[in-house]
Design an enzyme around this catalytic site. Sequence first.
Site, PDB file in Angstrom:
ATOM      1  N   CYS A 113       0.823  -1.210   0.000  1.00  0.00           N
ATOM      2  CA  CYS A 113       0.000   0.000   0.000  1.00  0.00           C
ATOM      3  C   CYS A 113       0.862   1.268   0.000  1.00  0.00           C
ATOM      4  CB  CYS A 113      -0.988  -0.052   1.168  1.00  0.00           C
ATOM      5  SG  CYS A 113      -2.449   0.972   0.934  1.00  0.00           S
ATOM      6  N   HIS A 114       0.861   2.046   1.099  1.00  0.00           N
ATOM      7  CA  HIS A 114       1.652   3.266   1.179  1.00  0.00           C
ATOM      8  C   HIS A 114       3.077   3.025   1.674  1.00  0.00           C
ATOM      9  CE1 HIS A 114      -2.315   5.111   0.746  1.00  0.00           C
ATOM     10  NE2 HIS A 114      -1.685   6.232   0.438  1.00  0.00           N
TER      11      HIS A 114
END
Length: 184
Positions: A113-114
């Site tokens: 994800c991030h």
Amino acid sequence: MGRLTGRTVAFLTSDKGIEEPELTTPWQAVVEAGGTAVLVSAQPGTVRAVNNDLDPAGEYPVDRTLDQVSADDVDALVIPGGTVNADTLRTQEAARALVTAVLGAGKPVAAICHAPWTLIEAGVVDGVTLTSYPSLATDLRNAGANWVDREVVVSDVAGATLITSRNPDDLPAFSGALVDAVAG
């Protein structure tokens, strides 16, 4: 005996904003495969998870602080997402140093994800094909990475395995690639 018996996988988090399924799902995969999962954070105590970056979720005990762990102590490193988690980790010199040390030791690093924000700040993405949450694509390209939109990407970084995924929907593929990489 499981595929990961005798192997230790560190999960690197900040103290808040960790996307809960991105911590718990690969953690469970490691444990189910016979490995030992340890939670590493800058501070002792507990870390707070969230769901969808907003909704409060569980709290998890820190097993070791960043100053208590080195690449020699682990067989792999996982960096869960969560916008706040990833943004905090990328500013911590010790977190960036652990990422580069684990990769430098030829051991797998997995980021979802991030979490690739931390990879950018650690300086390990130039020339590497990877994926992330789509909003990081420009950041990754600007850092020299080849960003692709796939559920999981497994790349070689100077002889070490780098695993990346986009979001919680990709957790089955991400967790499977993690276990495979750690098992060798």
